[in-house]
Design a protein around this motif. Structure first.
Motif, PDB file in Angstrom:
ATOM      1  N   VAL A   1      34.163  34.532  33.371  1.00  0.00           N
ATOM      2  CA  VAL A   1      35.431  33.779  33.392  1.00  0.00           C
ATOM      3  C   VAL A   1      36.622  34.696  33.131  1.00  0.00           C
ATOM      4  O   VAL A   1      37.722  34.218  32.865  1.00  0.00           O
ATOM      5  CB  VAL A   1      35.406  32.626  32.353  1.00  0.00           C
ATOM      6  N   THR A   2      36.403  36.007  33.204  1.00  0.00           N
ATOM      7  CA  THR A   2      37.456  36.970  32.898  1.00  0.00           C
ATOM      8  C   THR A   2      37.678  37.915  34.080  1.00  0.00           C
ATOM      9  O   THR A   2      36.724  38.299  34.744  1.00  0.00           O
ATOM     10  CB  THR A   2      37.087  37.792  31.644  1.00  0.00           C
ATOM     11  N   VAL A   3      38.924  38.266  34.314  1.00  0.00           N
ATOM     12  CA  VAL A   3      39.249  39.287  35.314  1.00  0.00           C
ATOM     13  C   VAL A   3      40.000  40.415  34.617  1.00  0.00           C
ATOM     14  O   VAL A   3      40.648  40.212  33.590  1.00  0.00           O
ATOM     15  CB  VAL A   3      40.101  38.723  36.473  1.00  0.00           C
ATOM     16  N   PHE A   4      39.874  41.613  35.199  1.00  0.00           N
ATOM     17  CA  PHE A   4      40.564  42.777  34.667  1.00  0.00           C
ATOM     18  C   PHE A   4      41.753  43.081  35.571  1.00  0.00           C
ATOM     19  O   PHE A   4      41.598  43.243  36.780  1.00  0.00           O
ATOM     20  CB  PHE A   4      39.608  43.972  34.619  1.00  0.00           C
ATOM     21  N   VAL A   5      42.952  43.179  34.985  1.00  0.00           N
ATOM     22  CA  VAL A   5      44.189  43.372  35.737  1.00  0.00           C
ATOM     23  C   VAL A   5      44.763  44.733  35.361  1.00  0.00           C
ATOM     24  O   VAL A   5      44.888  45.051  34.170  1.00  0.00           O
ATOM     25  CB  VAL A   5      45.210  42.258  35.428  1.00  0.00           C
ATOM     26  N   SER A   6      45.141  45.537  36.363  1.00  0.00           N
ATOM     27  CA  SER A   6      45.662  46.879  36.086  1.00  0.00           C
ATOM     28  C   SER A   6      46.741  47.239  37.094  1.00  0.00           C
ATOM     29  O   SER A   6      47.095  46.444  37.965  1.00  0.00           O
ATOM     30  CB  SER A   6      44.524  47.894  36.126  1.00  0.00           C
ATOM     31  N   ASN A   7      47.232  48.490  36.959  1.00  0.00           N
ATOM     32  CA  ASN A   7      48.319  49.025  37.788  1.00  0.00           C
ATOM     33  C   ASN A   7      49.617  48.239  37.599  1.00  0.00           C
ATOM     34  O   ASN A   7      50.451  48.160  38.489  1.00  0.00           O
ATOM     35  CB  ASN A   7      47.939  49.061  39.272  1.00  0.00           C
TER      36      ASN A   7
ATOM     37  N   VAL B   1      42.400  38.858  31.527  1.00  0.00           N
ATOM     38  CA  VAL B   1      42.844  37.479  31.676  1.00  0.00           C
ATOM     39  C   VAL B   1      41.601  36.593  31.652  1.00  0.00           C
ATOM     40  O   VAL B   1      40.744  36.693  32.525  1.00  0.00           O
ATOM     41  CB  VAL B   1      43.626  37.273  32.995  1.00  0.00           C
ATOM     42  N   GLU B   2      41.505  35.745  30.630  1.00  0.00           N
ATOM     43  CA  GLU B   2      40.338  34.880  30.469  1.00  0.00           C
ATOM     44  C   GLU B   2      40.707  33.443  30.838  1.00  0.00           C
ATOM     45  O   GLU B   2      41.733  32.915  30.399  1.00  0.00           O
ATOM     46  CB  GLU B   2      39.850  34.944  29.023  1.00  0.00           C
ATOM     47  N   PHE B   3      39.859  32.820  31.678  1.00  0.00           N
ATOM     48  CA  PHE B   3      40.094  31.455  32.139  1.00  0.00           C
ATOM     49  C   PHE B   3      39.120  30.497  31.452  1.00  0.00           C
ATOM     50  O   PHE B   3      38.130  30.913  30.834  1.00  0.00           O
ATOM     51  CB  PHE B   3      39.916  31.362  33.657  1.00  0.00           C
ATOM     52  N   LYS B   4      39.410  29.224  31.619  1.00  0.00           N
ATOM     53  CA  LYS B   4      38.509  28.198  31.090  1.00  0.00           C
ATOM     54  C   LYS B   4      37.276  28.036  31.978  1.00  0.00           C
ATOM     55  O   LYS B   4      36.185  27.743  31.489  1.00  0.00           O
ATOM     56  CB  LYS B   4      39.247  26.848  31.010  1.00  0.00           C
TER      57      LYS B   4
ATOM     58  N   GLY C   1      41.849  36.652  44.345  1.00  0.00           N
ATOM     59  CA  GLY C   1      42.679  36.616  45.542  1.00  0.00           C
ATOM     60  C   GLY C   1      44.077  37.154  45.325  1.00  0.00           C
ATOM     61  O   GLY C   1      44.816  37.403  46.286  1.00  0.00           O
ATOM     62  N   LEU C   2      44.490  37.329  44.063  1.00  0.00           N
ATOM     63  CA  LEU C   2      45.812  37.879  43.769  1.00  0.00           C
ATOM     64  C   LEU C   2      45.813  39.409  43.765  1.00  0.00           C
ATOM     65  O   LEU C   2      46.836  40.021  43.468  1.00  0.00           O
ATOM     66  CB  LEU C   2      46.304  37.376  42.405  1.00  0.00           C
ATOM     67  N   ASP C   3      44.644  40.006  44.046  1.00  0.00           N
ATOM     68  CA  ASP C   3      44.583  41.468  44.096  1.00  0.00           C
ATOM     69  C   ASP C   3      45.604  42.014  45.098  1.00  0.00           C
ATOM     70  O   ASP C   3      45.775  41.481  46.186  1.00  0.00           O
ATOM     71  CB  ASP C   3      43.173  41.892  44.512  1.00  0.00           C
TER      72      ASP C   3
ATOM     73  N   MET D   1      49.564  44.849  42.047  1.00  0.00           N
ATOM     74  CA  MET D   1      48.689  44.556  40.910  1.00  0.00           C
ATOM     75  C   MET D   1      47.237  44.560  41.384  1.00  0.00           C
ATOM     76  O   MET D   1      46.895  43.963  42.406  1.00  0.00           O
ATOM     77  CB  MET D   1      49.063  43.186  40.339  1.00  0.00           C
ATOM     78  N   PHE D   2      46.359  45.265  40.622  1.00  0.00           N
ATOM     79  CA  PHE D   2      44.942  45.309  40.950  1.00  0.00           C
ATOM     80  C   PHE D   2      44.217  44.268  40.108  1.00  0.00           C
ATOM     81  O   PHE D   2      44.331  44.258  38.875  1.00  0.00           O
ATOM     82  CB  PHE D   2      44.341  46.684  40.670  1.00  0.00           C
ATOM     83  N   VAL D   3      43.436  43.406  40.762  1.00  0.00           N
ATOM     84  CA  VAL D   3      42.656  42.384  40.053  1.00  0.00           C
ATOM     85  C   VAL D   3      41.200  42.552  40.462  1.00  0.00           C
ATOM     86  O   VAL D   3      40.878  42.530  41.649  1.00  0.00           O
ATOM     87  CB  VAL D   3      43.141  40.954  40.404  1.00  0.00           C
ATOM     88  N   SER D   4      40.313  42.741  39.472  1.00  0.00           N
ATOM     89  CA  SER D   4      38.898  42.966  39.779  1.00  0.00           C
ATOM     90  C   SER D   4      38.025  42.229  38.775  1.00  0.00           C
ATOM     91  O   SER D   4      38.494  41.813  37.710  1.00  0.00           O
ATOM     92  CB  SER D   4      38.591  44.464  39.725  1.00  0.00           C
TER      93      SER D   4
END
Length: 876
Positions: A617-623, A664-667, A677-679, A688-691
């Motif tokens: 339920v978590t994504v890693f956001v960078s850059n 970023v942790e979601f419910k 999809g926001l990558d 923004m990199f989303v993985s």
């Protein structure tokens, strides 16, 4: 547009549509004619054209032109609707001399072409019967009159024609054949013959076997390739050539731009039917539909030679192939080889000289020049690095023409093109000289080979010694031994030095690893000596050099950096700050000050903990921008569109500054998947990199590759674009050549365009057409290059092991066709390399030695920030 690019298929369609709307009939006819010269036309285009011409045809001379147009139409594709229209139009001319026989001839041709069509064949049979019934009505005598013997004979003959049509139709598996049988029973005054009933039942059983395949085609979506292939396999087992041909034609009518389907069809015709007109027609349609496929052209040339087509026609077809616009340099080598093989088979080598032999030699010379001039200019490579065409030419001269002098000249030319360092090239020449030359030239070639070969010198040395052992004098043997020993001694010396360098590099790496391990142990010991506050959990990220800690390595997901290929280079996000250490020495602080600073730093900086059980339920956001104010608020607004956000955990440095990445942790898990999809979404001027959030300790091989690194035939790589070109503008250019599924403009980490793009089409055929039509186009005064997406390999070759394995040279192919890639060079800027050990090597094996004569001490490296380093690394 057509004056710029005559092969723009969609532009032809637009022009025809506009001219038809405006009623410009003369211009419309000319536009259709021009398009039909370049492309086979679809059933819809042909029917529109034919209907327009039929409306205008009033005189007999104009009717003949319509007949000619129909003949052209039925050659492009096997279409029941066009044949039906052709037959019905011909009925209008029965008043002319021989009109009835002409109609019957067209109907018979139509039945041969599409009469077996399970779903559409019935309409043709019924139209034919209706025509014959109409003839029967005209032959009936007037009511109350007695028919003459001639009339009676004509009536019987006409009735027999209709009976024959019914019986032929009922022997073929067609849709609604039960209704046709009932109609025959009602029409016929005599009982239906047993033979006809037997054939009907047999056809009915065959129809039941065909129905599943027909139903699959009806329910399937375009292009239906799998369904058609299953149908073809079924008919191949049955073995009826006419039915096999028809199902292939039906498949090609809907998949005319699939080269493999044409290749299979042509192979079947070549090997099974072998009917000249049918075979050559299919090959011609194949290359008109898929002109970019070199294999289809080669098969066409072979088929023409097989069916004894005259030499002028074959040469003309070869010239068309050269202008077809192949997408690889090697394609031109293949088509030249095929044509040269054909020319060689025409020559009678029992004669010393002939017109055919001179033509062959002229073609060989032209081929070499063509690859050097035309192909190299377009592809930056000839496609023939081993000079296979020149090798074949040399073999022809030596073996078939007994002209060894010419063969030697050719091989001398081959060796001057960079092939002298390869043992296999020398041995190829040696074998030719051995078979058709003399010992003196063999010895001379091997001596040169020993001197020049750099990949496998032992091999050529062994061959030279074997030659002298069998044929040489004592002086020859002594000279060969001395030469081979000297050469191998130099080779072994070079290999020993290379092995020493490898061993030194390995030792240096071990020492560095040991130092890092010791440093981590000291940090850990000093950390344990301090008394931790109650409830305060520390992470390796709090340490001054936390980027080297195992804890952060486990928690930090892999993240993509910039890359020009469709696959992107995967690196750790800590490369800017931790990979090369500090940019310069810092002044030592008093121990008391150090404690106070550490205490203050650890009070103010938020500590980021991550529970690996919540990875799903978590994504890693960078850059993200380091200057982003209040990242939690900014990112929450951004990610709430994907679902309810449970928590956002930005990561800060020891000084309290934002480090550009966060968790970023979601419910819910579906929200995290949607967030991916926001990558690459631009946030404050940076993509923004989303993985996915993955524990690398549990998944050490996990890498985030968003894009493929292999050949994708449905995707294009475009270079040379202006930096100002937007995605919408590029899409406008590309959509004219097919359905564009996706467009990606390549940018650097800061989001600035690099003049590169990837364009994904629905299928390989559309992409291939787009390459032909777009390569070399001008976009905003920039000439673009377009090719099928095939990113170059970025992986470094494995380091050879020290010792015995390192003594063998790396095979030639390990570096690819264009030598070493960029990623095999040192990526460390010279300003950042450590100066304390001038002889030390960089991690990738590059040596940075200072001049031996320099007496000045090494200068202190300039102090640089992370931003300075990033600018240097990303600078174009």
């Amino acid at each position: 547009k057509l004056s710029i690019n005559a092969f723009d298929y969609n532009c032809h369609l637009d022009l025809i549509k506009l001219l038809r709307q405006e009623g410009e009939l003369i211009k419309l006819r000319r536009a259709r004619q021009k398009m039909s010269e370049l492309f086979p036309l679809t059933e819809e285009i042909w029917l529109d054209w034919l209907k327009d011409e039929i409306k205008m045809a009033s005189e007999s001379s104009e009717r003949e032109k319509v007949y000619e147009l129909f003949e052209r139409a039925v050659k492009d594709y096997i279409c029941p609707e066009i044949w039906l229209e052709y037959a019905q139009y011909s009925i209008g001319g029965i008043g002319q001399e021989g009109g009835i026989e002409k109609v019957r001839s067209i109907f018979e041709r139509a039945l041969t072409a599409v009469g077996l069509h399970v779903t559409k064949g019935t309409a043709l049979w019924e139209a034919y019967r209706e025509f014959e019934n109409a003839i029967l009505e005209t032959a009936q005598p007037a009511p109350g009159s007695v028919p003459s013997p001639e009339q009676q004979q004509m009536l019987c003959s006409q009735l027999e024609k209709i009976h024959t049509l019914f019986r032929r139709q009922l022997g073929i598996p067609l849709l609604d054949m039960e209704a046709s049988y009932a109609e025959y029973e009602e029409w016929s005054e005599d009982p239906i013959p047993e033979t006809t009933i037997k054939n009907y039942k047999k056809a009915l059983q065959q129809l039941e076997k065909c129905k599943p395949y027909e139903e699959a085609l009806l329910s399937a979506e375009t292009p239906k390739l799998a369904e058609y292939q299953a149908y073809i396999d079924f008919e191949m087992k049955a073995g009826d050539p006419a039915r096999i041909q028809l199902i292939y034609e039906r498949a090609l009518a809907e998949n005319c731009l699939v080269p493999d389907l044409w290749a299979r069809y042509n192979q079947y015709l070549d090997r099974q039917l072998k009917v000249k007109e049918l075979v050559l027609s299919a090959h011609d349609r194949a290359v008109r539909n898929c002109p970019w496929t070199v294999g289809l052209w080669i098969r066409y040339l072979l088929a023409m030679e097989r069916h004894r087509v005259d030499h002028g026609t074959i040469s003309e077809m070869f010239e068309k192939a050269l202008n077809a616009g192949f997408i690889q340099a090697t394609d031109y080598v293949e088509i030249w080889q095929a044509y040269l093989d054909y020319l060689r088979r025409r020559v009678d080598f029992t004669q010393d000289s002939s017109k055919e032999l001179e033509e062959l030699r002229s073609a060989f010379a032209r081929a070499v020049e063509y690859l050097k001039q035309e192909v190299e200019e377009r592809f930056s490579e000839s496609g023939d690095p081993s000079c296979t065409i020149m090798q074949n030419w040399a073999r022809v001269e030596a073996r078939l023409c007994n002209n060894m002098q010419k063969a030697r000249e050719l091989w001398d030319n081959i060796m001057t093109k960079g092939n002298a360092k390869y043992a296999n090239m020398w041995l190829e020449y040696y074998n030719l000289e051995r078979a058709h030359g003399d010992t003196q030239h063999c010895r001379k070639a091997l001596h040169r080979a020993v001197q020049c070969t750099s990949d496998y010198p032992e091999h050529v040395c062994e061959v030279l010694l074997t030659l002298e052992r069998i044929e040489g004098t004592l002086e020859d043997w002594d000279a060969a031994v001395q030469k081979t020993e000297n050469r191998l001694a130099r080779v072994n010396e070079q290999r020993a030095k290379a092995a020493e360098k490898e061993a030194a590099l390995a030792k240096q790496e071990e020492e560095k690893a040991e130092q890092r391990k010791q440093a981590r142990a000291e940090k850990k010991a000093s950390k344990k000596a301090k008394k931790p506050r109650i409830g305060d959990k520390r992470k390796a990220e709090e340490d001054d050099e936390g980027e080297w800690g195992q804890e952060e390595e486990a928690e930090q997901p892999s993240k993509r950096h910039k890359g020009e290929g469709d696959g992107v280079l995967v690196e750790d996000m800590e490369v800017e700050t931790g990979l090369f250490g500090r940019s310069g020495p810092e002044k030592p602080d008093h121990p008391t000050n150090q404690k106070e600073k550490a205490s203050t730093s650890r009070k103010d900086v938020p500590k980021v903990l991550h529970d690996s059980s919540k990875d799903s339920v978590t994504v890693f956001v960078s850059n993200l921008s380091y200057n982003m104010a209040d990242p939690e608020v900014k990112l929450k607004e951004l990610f709430e569109s994907c679902g309810e956000v449970a928590e956002i955990r930005p990561v800060f440095s020891n000084k309290g500054t934002f480090r550009g990445y966060c968790y970023v942790e979601f419910k819910e898990e579906k929200s995290a998947l949607q967030a991916l999809g926001l990558d690459r979404k631009v946030v404050e001027g940076r993509p923004m990199f989303v993985s996915p959030c993955v524990d690398k300790n549990k998944n050490p091989d996990f890498k985030v590759f968003r894009y493929s690194t292999t050949l994708e035939k449905h995707k294009l790589f475009i270079s040379g674009l202006p930096f100002s070109c937007t995605k919408e503008e590029l899409e406008e250019v590309c959509k004219a050549h097919g359905n564009v599924k996706d467009i990606r403009l390549v940018t650097n980490r800061a989001g600035k365009p690099k003049g590169l793009a990837y364009v994904e089409y629905e299928n390989e055929a559309q992409a291939s057409q787009a390459v032909l039509k777009m390569d070399g186009l001008t976009v905003k005064e920039h000439v673009i290059k377009v090719a099928i997406s095939n990113p170059p390999l970025r992986k470094l070759p494995d380091k050879p092991e020290a010792g015995r394995a390192s003594q063998f040279a790396v095979p030639r192919q390990v570096y690819g066709a264009r030598g070493k890639g960029r990623t095999q060079l040192s990526m460390m800027p010279r300003a950042l390399q450590r100066q304390s050990n001038p002889a030390a090597k960089a991690e990738n094996g590059m040596v940075q030695n200072s001049p031996a004569t320099s007496s000045k001490p090494p200068e202190e490296p300039k102090k640089m920030s992370n931003a300075d380093f990033a600018n240097m690394l990303l600078k174009k």
